[in-house]
Motif scaffolding. Structure first.
Motif, mmCIF file in Angstrom:
data_model
loop_
_atom_site.group_PDB
_atom_site.id
_atom_site.type_symbol
_atom_site.label_atom_id
_atom_site.label_comp_id
_atom_site.label_asym_id
_atom_site.label_seq_id
_atom_site.Cartn_x
_atom_site.Cartn_y
_atom_site.Cartn_z
ATOM 1 N N LEU A 89 0.910 -1.086 -0.165
ATOM 2 C CA LEU A 89 0.017 0.155 0.026
ATOM 3 C C LEU A 89 0.823 1.152 0.079
ATOM 4 O O LEU A 89 1.758 1.273 1.060
ATOM 5 N N ASP A 90 0.908 1.910 -1.190
ATOM 6 C CA ASP A 90 1.648 3.277 -1.305
ATOM 7 C C ASP A 90 3.185 2.819 -0.867
ATOM 8 O O ASP A 90 4.032 3.434 -0.355
ATOM 9 N N GLY A 91 3.615 1.665 -1.354
ATOM 10 C CA GLY A 91 5.175 1.207 -1.407
ATOM 11 C C GLY A 91 5.338 0.347 -0.011
ATOM 12 O O GLY A 91 6.404 -0.089 0.292
ATOM 13 N N GLU A 92 4.499 0.257 1.082
ATOM 14 C CA GLU A 92 4.656 -0.483 2.297
ATOM 15 C C GLU A 92 4.154 -1.520 2.277
ATOM 16 O O GLU A 92 2.829 -1.780 2.032
ATOM 17 N N GLU A 93 4.827 -2.637 2.597
ATOM 18 C CA GLU A 93 4.182 -4.097 2.738
ATOM 19 C C GLU A 93 3.179 -4.230 3.639
ATOM 20 O O GLU A 93 3.352 -3.662 4.949
ATOM 21 N N VAL A 94 2.002 -4.471 3.488
ATOM 22 C CA VAL A 94 0.971 -4.540 4.256
ATOM 23 C C VAL A 94 0.328 -6.156 4.470
ATOM 24 O O VAL A 94 -0.713 -6.197 5.367
ATOM 25 N N GLY A 95 0.570 -6.825 3.579
ATOM 26 C CA GLY A 95 0.361 -8.305 3.753
ATOM 27 C C GLY A 95 0.987 -9.269 2.814
ATOM 28 O O GLY A 95 1.419 -8.851 1.799
ATOM 29 N N PHE A 96 0.656 -10.515 3.383
ATOM 30 C CA PHE A 96 1.495 -11.667 2.222
ATOM 31 C C PHE A 96 0.579 -12.795 2.586
ATOM 32 O O PHE A 96 0.193 -12.939 3.510
ATOM 33 N N GLY A 97 1.037 -13.722 1.882
ATOM 34 C CA GLY A 97 0.003 -15.114 1.810
ATOM 35 C C GLY A 97 -1.245 -15.048 1.800
ATOM 36 O O GLY A 97 -1.957 -14.652 0.759
ATOM 37 N N PHE A 98 -2.107 -15.095 2.968
ATOM 38 C CA PHE A 98 -3.627 -15.049 2.951
ATOM 39 C C PHE A 98 -3.830 -13.417 3.201
ATOM 40 O O PHE A 98 -3.477 -12.805 4.178
ATOM 41 N N VAL A 99 -4.536 -12.748 2.113
ATOM 42 C CA VAL A 99 -4.813 -11.338 2.400
ATOM 43 C C VAL A 99 -6.012 -11.030 2.916
ATOM 44 O O VAL A 99 -7.010 -11.651 2.568
ATOM 45 N N ASP A 100 -5.988 -10.426 3.912
ATOM 46 C CA ASP A 100 -7.281 -10.363 4.728
ATOM 47 C C ASP A 100 -8.044 -9.012 4.522
ATOM 48 O O ASP A 100 -7.148 -7.771 4.432
#
Length: 85
Positions: A59-70
């Motif tokens: 999100l705007d270059g910041e990792e906010v999730g991986f694998g299962f996306v909530d």
């Protein structure tokens, strides 16, 4: 205010990636953001970085999730950025 961008790092034949994309496109019905999808297999650096983690959401270059996306977690992150449509 600048447009929020969500980037989804994926690869072909990845069921979790397909689910993540569907989730993000569903969120796009209620939130304003630019959606980008990047196939990690087109770039060796991305393959090395995210190979075992995909799908990965930024999100705007910041990792906010991986694998299962909530969906609710991403929605909360979008809430912090800007109001709903």
């Amino acid at each position: 205010m600048t447009q929020t961008t969500i980037t989804l790092y994926t690869r072909n034949r990845c069921p979790l990636c397909d689910k993540a994309k569907a989730t993000l496109l569903e969120l796009k019905e209620n939130w304003e953001f630019t959606f980008e999808e990047v196939d990690i297999e087109t770039n060796d650096d991305l393959t090395e970085r995210y190979g075992l983690m995909i799908p990965v959401v930024h999100l705007d270059g910041e990792e906010v999730g991986f694998g299962f996306v909530d969906k609710f977690d991403i929605s909360n992150r979008l809430q912090e950025k800007k109001p709903i449509k």
